[in-house]
Design an enzyme around this catalytic site. Structure first.
Site, PDB file in Angstrom:
ATOM      1  N   ASP A  34      28.536  33.556  37.518  1.00 46.26           N
ATOM      2  CA  ASP A  34      29.745  33.980  38.456  1.00 46.26           C
ATOM      3  C   ASP A  34      30.003  33.636  39.364  1.00 46.26           C
ATOM      4  OD1 ASP A  34      28.456  36.543  36.757  1.00 46.26           O
ATOM      5  OD2 ASP A  34      28.644  38.018  39.036  1.00 46.26           O
ATOM      6  N   ASP A  36      29.655  29.962  39.067  1.00 47.99           N
ATOM      7  CA  ASP A  36      30.679  28.957  38.272  1.00 47.99           C
ATOM      8  C   ASP A  36      31.389  30.058  37.433  1.00 47.99           C
ATOM      9  OD1 ASP A  36      28.581  27.370  38.756  1.00 47.99           O
ATOM     10  OD2 ASP A  36      27.683  26.826  36.933  1.00 47.99           O
ATOM     11  N   PHE A  37      31.928  31.023  38.193  1.00 46.03           N
ATOM     12  CA  PHE A  37      33.300  31.731  36.711  1.00 46.03           C
ATOM     13  C   PHE A  37      34.151  31.406  37.740  1.00 46.03           C
ATOM     14  CE2 PHE A  37      35.825  34.488  36.289  1.00 46.03           C
ATOM     15  CZ  PHE A  37      36.539  34.395  35.320  1.00 46.03           C
ATOM     16  N   SER A  83      51.377  61.203  16.680  1.00 48.57           N
ATOM     17  CA  SER A  83      49.943  61.879  16.884  1.00 48.57           C
ATOM     18  C   SER A  83      49.381  61.914  15.815  1.00 48.57           C
ATOM     19  CB  SER A  83      50.042  62.699  18.003  1.00 48.57           C
ATOM     20  OG  SER A  83      50.826  64.368  17.387  1.00 48.57           O
ATOM     21  N   GLU A 113      36.493  56.621  12.849  1.00 47.99           N
ATOM     22  CA  GLU A 113      35.956  56.279  14.275  1.00 47.99           C
ATOM     23  C   GLU A 113      35.980  57.252  15.253  1.00 47.99           C
ATOM     24  OE1 GLU A 113      40.260  53.711  15.148  1.00 47.99           O
ATOM     25  OE2 GLU A 113      40.080  52.465  13.603  1.00 47.99           O
ATOM     26  N   LYS A 115      37.551  58.920  18.057  1.00 48.66           N
ATOM     27  CA  LYS A 115      38.795  59.518  18.590  1.00 48.66           C
ATOM     28  C   LYS A 115      38.306  59.626  20.280  1.00 48.66           C
ATOM     29  CE  LYS A 115      41.834  62.764  18.333  1.00 48.66           C
ATOM     30  NZ  LYS A 115      42.480  62.743  20.254  1.00 48.66           N
ATOM     31  N   ASP A 117      39.028  59.277  24.485  1.00 51.60           N
ATOM     32  CA  ASP A 117      39.251  60.183  25.266  1.00 51.60           C
ATOM     33  C   ASP A 117      40.177  59.799  26.196  1.00 51.60           C
ATOM     34  OD1 ASP A 117      40.437  62.657  25.872  1.00 51.60           O
ATOM     35  OD2 ASP A 117      38.751  64.170  26.379  1.00 51.60           O
ATOM     36  N   ARG A 136      52.932  55.745  26.074  1.00 52.12           N
ATOM     37  CA  ARG A 136      53.233  56.666  24.738  1.00 52.12           C
ATOM     38  C   ARG A 136      54.290  57.245  25.129  1.00 52.12           C
ATOM     39  NH1 ARG A 136      52.939  62.023  22.134  1.00 52.12           N
ATOM     40  NH2 ARG A 136      52.784  61.402  20.125  1.00 52.12           N
ATOM     41  N   GLU A 173      43.482  52.575  23.085  1.00 51.22           N
ATOM     42  CA  GLU A 173      42.893  53.914  24.064  1.00 51.22           C
ATOM     43  C   GLU A 173      42.352  53.430  25.515  1.00 51.22           C
ATOM     44  OE1 GLU A 173      44.284  56.551  23.040  1.00 51.22           O
ATOM     45  OE2 GLU A 173      43.305  58.497  23.738  1.00 51.22           O
ATOM     46  N   TYR A 225      42.824  50.210  17.749  1.00 47.49           N
ATOM     47  CA  TYR A 225      42.133  51.282  16.655  1.00 47.49           C
ATOM     48  C   TYR A 225      43.677  50.811  16.057  1.00 47.49           C
ATOM     49  CZ  TYR A 225      44.784  54.652  19.671  1.00 47.49           C
ATOM     50  OH  TYR A 225      45.747  55.016  20.541  1.00 47.49           O
ATOM     51  N   LYS A 316      38.528  67.569  15.626  1.00 46.75           N
ATOM     52  CA  LYS A 316      38.485  67.740  16.881  1.00 46.75           C
ATOM     53  C   LYS A 316      36.548  68.255  17.235  1.00 46.75           C
ATOM     54  CE  LYS A 316      41.754  67.964  20.074  1.00 46.75           C
ATOM     55  NZ  LYS A 316      42.496  66.777  21.584  1.00 46.75           N
ATOM     56  N   CYS A 410      42.346  83.688  54.537  1.00 50.74           N
ATOM     57  CA  CYS A 410      41.210  83.121  54.454  1.00 50.74           C
ATOM     58  C   CYS A 410      40.483  83.909  54.322  1.00 50.74           C
ATOM     59  CB  CYS A 410      40.600  81.998  55.510  1.00 50.74           C
ATOM     60  SG  CYS A 410      39.394  81.860  55.123  1.00 50.74           S
ATOM     61  N   CYS A 413      37.890  83.979  57.772  1.00 52.66           N
ATOM     62  CA  CYS A 413      38.236  83.820  58.691  1.00 52.66           C
ATOM     63  C   CYS A 413      39.823  84.876  59.191  1.00 52.66           C
ATOM     64  CB  CYS A 413      38.136  82.648  59.764  1.00 52.66           C
ATOM     65  SG  CYS A 413      39.278  81.805  59.141  1.00 52.66           S
ATOM     66  N   CYS A 428      41.866  76.760  54.901  1.00 53.64           N
ATOM     67  CA  CYS A 428      42.170  77.080  55.759  1.00 53.64           C
ATOM     68  C   CYS A 428      42.420  76.442  56.715  1.00 53.64           C
ATOM     69  CB  CYS A 428      41.069  78.095  55.439  1.00 53.64           C
ATOM     70  SG  CYS A 428      40.346  78.579  57.235  1.00 53.64           S
ATOM     71  N   CYS A 434      36.213  78.096  61.032  1.00 52.67           N
ATOM     72  CA  CYS A 434      36.016  79.357  60.488  1.00 52.67           C
ATOM     73  C   CYS A 434      34.636  79.535  59.863  1.00 52.67           C
ATOM     74  CB  CYS A 434      36.958  78.615  59.055  1.00 52.67           C
ATOM     75  SG  CYS A 434      36.199  79.255  57.190  1.00 52.67           S
TER      76      CYS A 434
END
Ligand code: IVH
Length: 670
Positions: A34, A36-37, A83, A113, A115, A117, A136, A173, A225, A316, A410, A413, A428, A434
């Site tokens: 890290d 050196d990066f 979709s 593949e 899906k 989320d 989208r 995604e 994808y 799904k 509430c 109270c 509240c 309370c």
């Protein structure tokens, strides 16, 4: 250095950094440290500053964000973002496959593949560089969120390899891994803020942030994808995925079974069954499986319906759902006063556990679903931890049913509830009167990460509160043995243990005390920063809004909350009682290592190879220096790590403040 030399060096460094970024994030196989990066990145940053005309918007220095977008521009999609047809049963998939066979000549090969989320994105590359990233939206047009997507480390800014079209779009995604999601929620919980519901919504919210550096800090990831261009240089979907991998995109790992070519419906069903079981072990959420016809020729033949391709379908996973009766609707009051409506249900078995209650979220949700007492409702256990009511079986609604009216006061109270502008949750406002909020605050005070008082868990707090022995957390330190002994479950031994636990808590460090007293938005991390910066409770109490904001990472919202807290005489009195009881109200000042930085003020920016961010600040202080959060004329040095913010860089340059590297710093302190 001549301009030509600088330009060449910038290009070389850019390629080198892009390559290492790819090895680190996409391949999970870094070949340099890290440190050196960071050195390379700093070198590039400096050159870009010196020769701004060669600084590309796709420079690896853009990964840290910093660009602010007030309004995201609307962009029309070149290829509409359709979709997928969803199916919820294996029969649907079998039917789909049978239909396809009838419509197509020859054998069909499929690609299965995951899906993912998350949030769909279309990223356009021109001449091998990221040009635009668009959400989208409604499928026809979306929002241009390019600066935010640039911060996602697995999305290449500049492609490697050859053979890509001059212009093409890649779809995929954006997801928030579970670990990043859990981390964000743990921080919110500690600060007493409402939790995020699930990774998908949180990813969507994150991508809409105006400040791209916020996006950079959240740990978003991507899976790609789909490939779109005018002349597609491939024969099949699978081929396109492999080629994209060669150009630097993160593609699904075949070895991990994230993608598989299938020749038959049986293989497709095997893939579905495998992931229906295994998906819980993934580091990110998927909500199903996508099955695609592999051959582009066959895809073309099959074509599209008005809204989705015929050549692909989504299976799904079922979020397990059961139906049961709402016996009553109750309201919970949280430690911060947030009201959560809860349905008390006729107990029912769901995903292996008996469910008696389900969250109804807020007033809007009850209104939207028109949930009523006596209704038969569908309860689901999906991505969220707590089961939720997802719908009402109206056919079973009794004729006597009446619309549910949300409470106005509430339940604990009787104080009138408030709802802040733009928030869905009712509160509240009777924060310090309370009973439930008070008990919640005391339980927070005694909890493990705060005062860590053994024997004083939620139940005991409740018992002591109800017995009138403690009304506030400060009362804990006045408890006497003879008051406790008559209580239920309080034998001599447990009383002794409890009192010993209370006594021991007086040694808990100041930062934990500060967290324990429950100032809004002062979570564990903020408490640490405050303790380190101000050292004593008196200094924090005396600090003005502006002084508070000067401390590292203390923003307006937190500063305001602290000022408001200490403006309340009741609160100050409680804190004074804690002090009198002997709790730690000062940070322990460790012996300094040296005086090498005496009289010097440093501002730290970016990340470091040999120190954590907090660690390097501590090191400055231990060597006699002062850490400030913003650069001013009083700043002596800016200590620049990797990912130093561009605005800080600009400011340091403008004010002529010297920028030193981590290495120079190490040499300075010896
Ligand atoms: S292919 C024509 N593949 O699911 C649509 N979509 O309704 C082609 N998604 O909006 C989409 N994982 O955001 C495809 N492996 C995957 C996917 C995937 C998630 C999302 C995508 C789309 C929605 C489908």
């Amino acid at each position: 250095m001549t301009e030509a030399e600088a330009q060449k060096e910038i290009l070389t460094l850019t390629d080198e950094l892009n390559h290492h970024n790819y090895l680190y994030y996409v391949k999970a196989h870094p070949v340099i440290s890290d440190y050196d990066f960071d050195q390379l990145l700093n070198k590039l940053k400096k050159l870009e500053e010196q020769f701004p005309k060669f600084a590309s918007p796709n420079s690896p220095t853009k990964r840290v964000g910093g660009d602010i977008t007030k309004n995201f521009a609307t962009v029309k999609h070149k290829y509409p973002m359709l979709s997928l047809d969803n199916s919820y049963s294996k029969e649907d998939i079998i039917d789909w496959e049978t239909r396809l066979k009838k419509m197509t000549d020859g054998d069909i090969e499929y690609v299965c593949e995951l899906k993912y989320d998350g949030v769909a994105i279309g990223i356009t590359y021109i001449n091998g560089e990221m040009a635009r990233a668009v959400t989208r939206g409604d499928g026809e047009e979306g929002e241009d969120i390019t600066p935010n997507v640039r911060t996602i480390k697995t999305v290449p800014l500049k492609l490697t390899g050859t053979g890509y079209p001059q212009e093409f779009e890649i779809r995929g995604e954006i997801i928030l891994p579970r670990a990043s999601f859990d981390k964000m929620n743990a921080e919110r919980e500690a600060a007493g803020e409402p939790l995020y519901a699930n990774p998908r919504n949180t990813a969507a919210g994150t991508l809409k942030q105006q400040d791209s550096s916020k996006v950079a800090s959240r740990g978003l990831d991507s899976f790609l994808y789909g490939f779109y261009s005018e002349k597609v240089p491939f024969k099949s979907h699978y081929e396109s995925v492999i080629a994209c991998g060669g150009w630097g995109f993160k593609i699904p790992d075949e070895k991990k079974k994230y993608i598989t070519k299938c020749k038959s419906i049986d293989e497709i069903i095997d893939f579905i069954n495998y992931w229906d079981e295994e998906r819980r072990k993934l580091g990110f959420e998927i909500d199903g499986i996508v099955i695609k016809v592999n051959s582009y020729l066959q895809q073309q033949d099959l074509g599209f319906t008005s809204k989705s391709p015929r050549w692909a379908i989504a299976y799904k996973f079922k979020a397990e759902t059961v139906s049961t009766l709402v016996e009553s609707i109750a309201y919970q009051v949280g430690r911060t006063g947030a009201i959560t409506p809860v349905a008390n249900l006729k107990p029912v078995l769901l995903a292996g556990t008996t469910v008696k209650r389900a969250s109804l979220h807020n007033a809007d949700q009850i209104e939207k679903l028109d949930i009523r007492v006596g209704d038969t409702v569908f309860v689901e256990k999906g991505g969220e931890i707590i089961p939720k009511v997802v719908g009402v079986d109206v056919s079973k609604r009794p004729s006597t049913s009446v619309k549910h009216i949300y409470i106005e006061v509430c339940p604990e109270c009787g104080t009138g509830l408030i709802r802040k502008e733009g928030e869905a949750v009712h509160y509240c406002p009777n924060e310090w009167g309370c009973a439930v909020q008070l008990k919640g605050k005391i339980a927070h005070f005694t909890s493990r990460r705060a005062m860590d008082i053994e024997g004083l868990g939620e139940e005991t707090v409740e018992q002591l509160f109800d017995a009138g022995l403690i009304k506030t957390y400060a009362d804990i330190y006045d408890l006497k043995k003879e008051q406790l002994l008559p209580l239920e479950r309080m034998a001599e031994k447990s009383v002794n243990n409890l009192l010993a636990g209370i006594e021991k808590s007086k040694q808990v460090p100041f930062e934990s005390v500060l967290f324990a007293i429950g100032i809004r938005y002062v979570g564990e991390t903020v408490a640490k920063k405050l303790a380190r910066h101000f050292k004593t409770i008196d200094a924090i109490k005396a600090a003005s809004f502006e002084t508070l904001c000067e401390a590292d990472e203390i923003g307006d919202k937190i500063a305001q909350s602290i000022v408001a807290f200490f403006a309340q005489p009741d609160q100050v009195a409680l804190v004074d009682r804690l002090k009198a009881a002997g709790l730690q109200m000062e940070a322990v000042i460790e012996q300094n290592l040296s005086d090498k930085l005496k009289g010097l003020t440093l501002v730290v920016s970016g990340t470091f190879a040999n120190f954590s961010r907090d660690g390097i600040k501590e090191s400055i202080e231990k060597n006699g220096g002062k850490v400030a959060s913003s650069i001013s004329k009083k700043t002596n040095y800016v200590l620049a790590g990797a990912d130093m913010g561009p605005s800080k860089l600009q400011k340091a340059t403008d004010l002529g403040v010297k920028i030193i590297s981590e290495q120079e710093y190490i040499e300075m302190i010896g």
